[in-house]
Design an enzyme around this catalytic site. Structure first.
Site, PDB file in Angstrom:
ATOM      1  N   SER A  50     -64.010 -40.446 -35.060  1.00 36.70           N
ATOM      2  CA  SER A  50     -65.469 -40.532 -34.995  1.00 36.70           C
ATOM      3  C   SER A  50     -66.079 -40.925 -36.334  1.00 36.70           C
ATOM      4  O   SER A  50     -67.236 -41.343 -36.389  1.00 36.70           O
ATOM      5  CB  SER A  50     -66.066 -39.199 -34.538  1.00 36.70           C
ATOM      6  OG  SER A  50     -65.690 -38.899 -33.214  1.00 36.70           O
ATOM      7  N   GLY A 232     -66.112 -40.051 -30.094  1.00 34.66           N
ATOM      8  CA  GLY A 232     -65.854 -41.396 -30.579  1.00 34.66           C
ATOM      9  C   GLY A 232     -66.969 -41.887 -31.475  1.00 34.66           C
ATOM     10  O   GLY A 232     -68.042 -41.284 -31.558  1.00 34.66           O
ATOM     11  N   CYS A 260     -69.131 -34.776 -27.064  1.00 33.13           N
ATOM     12  CA  CYS A 260     -69.646 -35.615 -28.151  1.00 33.13           C
ATOM     13  C   CYS A 260     -70.092 -36.986 -27.626  1.00 33.13           C
ATOM     14  O   CYS A 260     -71.098 -37.080 -26.933  1.00 33.13           O
ATOM     15  CB  CYS A 260     -68.590 -35.721 -29.251  1.00 33.13           C
ATOM     16  SG  CYS A 260     -69.294 -36.201 -30.848  1.00 33.13           S
ATOM     17  N   GLN A 264     -73.050 -38.133 -24.657  1.00 33.15           N
ATOM     18  CA  GLN A 264     -74.072 -39.181 -24.723  1.00 33.15           C
ATOM     19  C   GLN A 264     -73.913 -40.174 -23.569  1.00 33.15           C
ATOM     20  O   GLN A 264     -74.907 -40.656 -23.012  1.00 33.15           O
ATOM     21  CB  GLN A 264     -73.973 -39.887 -26.078  1.00 33.15           C
ATOM     22  CG  GLN A 264     -74.296 -38.983 -27.257  1.00 33.15           C
ATOM     23  CD  GLN A 264     -73.709 -39.474 -28.567  1.00 33.15           C
ATOM     24  OE1 GLN A 264     -73.317 -40.639 -28.689  1.00 33.15           O
ATOM     25  NE2 GLN A 264     -73.646 -38.595 -29.553  1.00 33.15           N
ATOM     26  N   ASN A 302     -69.843 -33.457 -35.010  1.00 25.07           N
ATOM     27  CA  ASN A 302     -69.800 -34.715 -35.752  1.00 25.07           C
ATOM     28  C   ASN A 302     -70.483 -35.787 -34.910  1.00 25.07           C
ATOM     29  O   ASN A 302     -69.850 -36.439 -34.099  1.00 25.07           O
ATOM     30  CB  ASN A 302     -68.354 -35.123 -36.064  1.00 25.07           C
ATOM     31  CG  ASN A 302     -68.272 -36.534 -36.620  1.00 25.07           C
ATOM     32  OD1 ASN A 302     -69.264 -37.085 -37.095  1.00 25.07           O
ATOM     33  ND2 ASN A 302     -67.101 -37.140 -36.555  1.00 25.07           N
ATOM     34  N   GLY A 304     -74.128 -38.645 -34.848  1.00 28.86           N
ATOM     35  CA  GLY A 304     -75.363 -39.172 -35.406  1.00 28.86           C
ATOM     36  C   GLY A 304     -76.348 -39.628 -34.355  1.00 28.86           C
ATOM     37  O   GLY A 304     -77.447 -40.072 -34.688  1.00 28.86           O
ATOM     38  N   PHE A 305     -75.943 -39.548 -33.065  1.00 25.33           N
ATOM     39  CA  PHE A 305     -76.808 -39.922 -31.954  1.00 25.33           C
ATOM     40  C   PHE A 305     -76.934 -38.724 -31.017  1.00 25.33           C
ATOM     41  O   PHE A 305     -76.092 -37.817 -31.036  1.00 25.33           O
ATOM     42  CB  PHE A 305     -76.239 -41.119 -31.194  1.00 25.33           C
ATOM     43  CG  PHE A 305     -76.203 -42.390 -32.002  1.00 25.33           C
ATOM     44  CD1 PHE A 305     -77.228 -43.327 -31.896  1.00 25.33           C
ATOM     45  CD2 PHE A 305     -75.142 -42.660 -32.865  1.00 25.33           C
ATOM     46  CE1 PHE A 305     -77.198 -44.498 -32.638  1.00 25.33           C
ATOM     47  CE2 PHE A 305     -75.103 -43.832 -33.611  1.00 25.33           C
ATOM     48  CZ  PHE A 305     -76.136 -44.752 -33.499  1.00 25.33           C
ATOM     49  N   HIS A 354     -67.722 -30.036 -30.408  1.00 22.65           N
ATOM     50  CA  HIS A 354     -66.271 -30.161 -30.263  1.00 22.65           C
ATOM     51  C   HIS A 354     -65.647 -28.814 -29.902  1.00 22.65           C
ATOM     52  O   HIS A 354     -65.331 -28.016 -30.788  1.00 22.65           O
ATOM     53  CB  HIS A 354     -65.650 -30.675 -31.571  1.00 22.65           C
ATOM     54  CG  HIS A 354     -65.883 -32.110 -31.831  1.00 22.65           C
ATOM     55  ND1 HIS A 354     -64.905 -33.068 -31.690  1.00 22.65           N
ATOM     56  CD2 HIS A 354     -67.000 -32.776 -32.211  1.00 22.65           C
ATOM     57  CE1 HIS A 354     -65.397 -34.255 -31.979  1.00 22.65           C
ATOM     58  NE2 HIS A 354     -66.673 -34.103 -32.308  1.00 22.65           N
ATOM     59  N   GLU A 356     -62.682 -28.247 -28.956  1.00 18.10           N
ATOM     60  CA  GLU A 356     -61.290 -28.140 -29.437  1.00 18.10           C
ATOM     61  C   GLU A 356     -61.248 -27.612 -30.865  1.00 18.10           C
ATOM     62  O   GLU A 356     -60.238 -27.075 -31.316  1.00 18.10           O
ATOM     63  CB  GLU A 356     -60.581 -29.497 -29.339  1.00 18.10           C
ATOM     64  CG  GLU A 356     -60.765 -30.443 -30.500  1.00 18.10           C
ATOM     65  CD  GLU A 356     -62.161 -31.030 -30.586  1.00 18.10           C
ATOM     66  OE1 GLU A 356     -62.514 -31.561 -31.656  1.00 18.10           O
ATOM     67  OE2 GLU A 356     -62.908 -30.961 -29.594  1.00 18.10           O
TER      68      GLU A 356
END
Length: 386
Positions: A50, A232, A260, A264, A302, A304-305, A354, A356
């Site tokens: 990512s 990703g 993640c 989206q 993690n 940014g969108f 996340h 995991e």
């Protein structure tokens, strides 16, 4: 351990400049500047796909003290475009260490910088917002700062970047269940971390890891019990092929779980929009409320969108009424960003963080069990209809 005294310079796209020492490989690199608030887990961060095309700034001041080992890698390589630390550890001290971080960065060709105030960098990004950055060391740093700034400003933006095909596997792989097999899942690799299949296989799931370009017909042929979309890099607005794949999964009523980037894409598949956050969430200490249990979880994140969906109440899926009702299942307690979606009339849910948790807390590991519950209920419904 090979430390460099070579001067280095970090240049933000708005012209703000920091001087330090080369750390890792000497040369130049550009990417989106992102800060990570975690105090540990730097190896997992660097190998997380990512972070493709991003320059990672470690907000914690002391980095590298536990060295590196091959066990904790989350992929086969370092994906970060560059690395920024304040105080690079001069020695490694851990019983699991197999090498030193700085040597690994050199071997991997990762250009970095140390001896800069990473908290000042972090504060700048929090105030000014996400932006591109460049690291220049050795001969590259000798150019006039105006020229270095021009190189940064000419580098690609993250908004509009289509990157999942660059990090995904190219051929399907089978990762067998540990112990007795209970279910099989098609896991679409959009930049998956190695801990995610492990969390599935240890629960008795055969994981068919498939490329981002996989079609629904190929997934149907696998006769799986569910579909998983991974994390990703890049802009989810560019992932039209994967959104169409996911809509076919929803149409078939195959149980779906996404994390993640997968969250989206579920948002897009349901008809919601996505948007770029001012500076994103990156670290292992982000508080999230699970609205189904009213519990607060400390999560690893993690991204940014984010998904643009109504925070309160039930909403009929804008894309297709047949998808039924949707609720925001999780919300970030720092800024009210959507952290999860749950479909109430079809078997699909997702989270922005996340579960995991490599590295990170394990508060959210129950979500893999929730996925199993979804597949169990689907199997029971099929048996009742037979």
């Amino acid at each position: 351990m090979s430390f460099s005294t070579t001067p280095a310079v970090l240049v933000f796209e708005d012209g703000r400049t920091f001087h330090g020492s080369a750390y890792g490989s000497v040369g130049q690199t550009t990417g989106e500047a992102v800060f990570v608030t975690a105090m540990s887990g730097y190896q997992e961060t660097l190998t997380d796909p990512s972070y493709h095309r991003q320059v990672v700034i470690q907000a914690a001041p002391h980095i590298g003290n536990t060295g590196i080992n091959r066990t904790d890698d989350e992929s086969a390589r370092i994906w970060a475009a560059g690395y920024v630390v304040r105080d690079a550890s001069r020695m490694s001290s851990n019983w699991r260490a197999e090498g030193d971080l700085v040597d690994w960065l050199v071997e991997s060709g990762i250009v970095g910088i140390s001896d800069v105030d990473t908290r000042a960098l972090t504060r700048h990004l929090r105030e000014a917002g996400s932006m591109r950055v460049g690291i220049f060391s050795g001969p590259a740093a000798e150019a006039p700062e105006a020229e270095l700034l021009a190189r940064v400003q000419a580098s690609p933006q993250m908004a509009g970047a289509k990157l999942v095909d660059e990090v995904s596997i190219t051929e399907p792989q089978l990762i067998p269940a540990t112990g007795q097999k209970r279910f099989s899942v098609a896991a679409v690799d959009l930049g998956i971390k190695s801990m995610t299949p492990q969390r599935l296989t240890e629960r008795g799931i055969d994981v068919h890891l498939v490329p981002a370009s996989t079609t629904f017909a190929e997934i149907e042929a696998m006769n799986v019990d569910g579909v998983f979309f991974s994390n990703g890099p890049g802009d989810p607005a560019t992932a039209d092929d994967q959104v169409e794949l996911l809509r076919a999964v929803l149409d078939a009523r195959l149980p779906f779980f996404g994390i993640c980037f997968g969250n989206q894409l579920l948002g897009r598949a349901l008809g919601f929009g996505t948007f770029k956050l001012p500076f994103g969430h990156r670290g292992i200490n982000v508080p999230v409320m699970d609205r189904t249990t009213q519990k607060v979880e400390i999560t690893s994140q993690n991204h940014g969108f984010a998904v643009d969906a109504p925070l309160e109440g039930e909403t009929t899926a804008p894309f297709k009424a047949d998808y039924g009702r949707v609720v925001v299942s999780h919300v970030c307690l720092n800024d009210d960003v959507v952290e999860g979606l749950a479909c109430l009339d079809i078997p699909a849910f997702s989270v922005q963080f996340h579960p995991e948790a490599a590295a990170g807390p394990h508060d959210s590991s129950y979500l893999f069990d929730r996925f199993i519950d979804l597949m169990s209920a689907s199997r029971a419904d099929q048996a009742a209809q037979a």
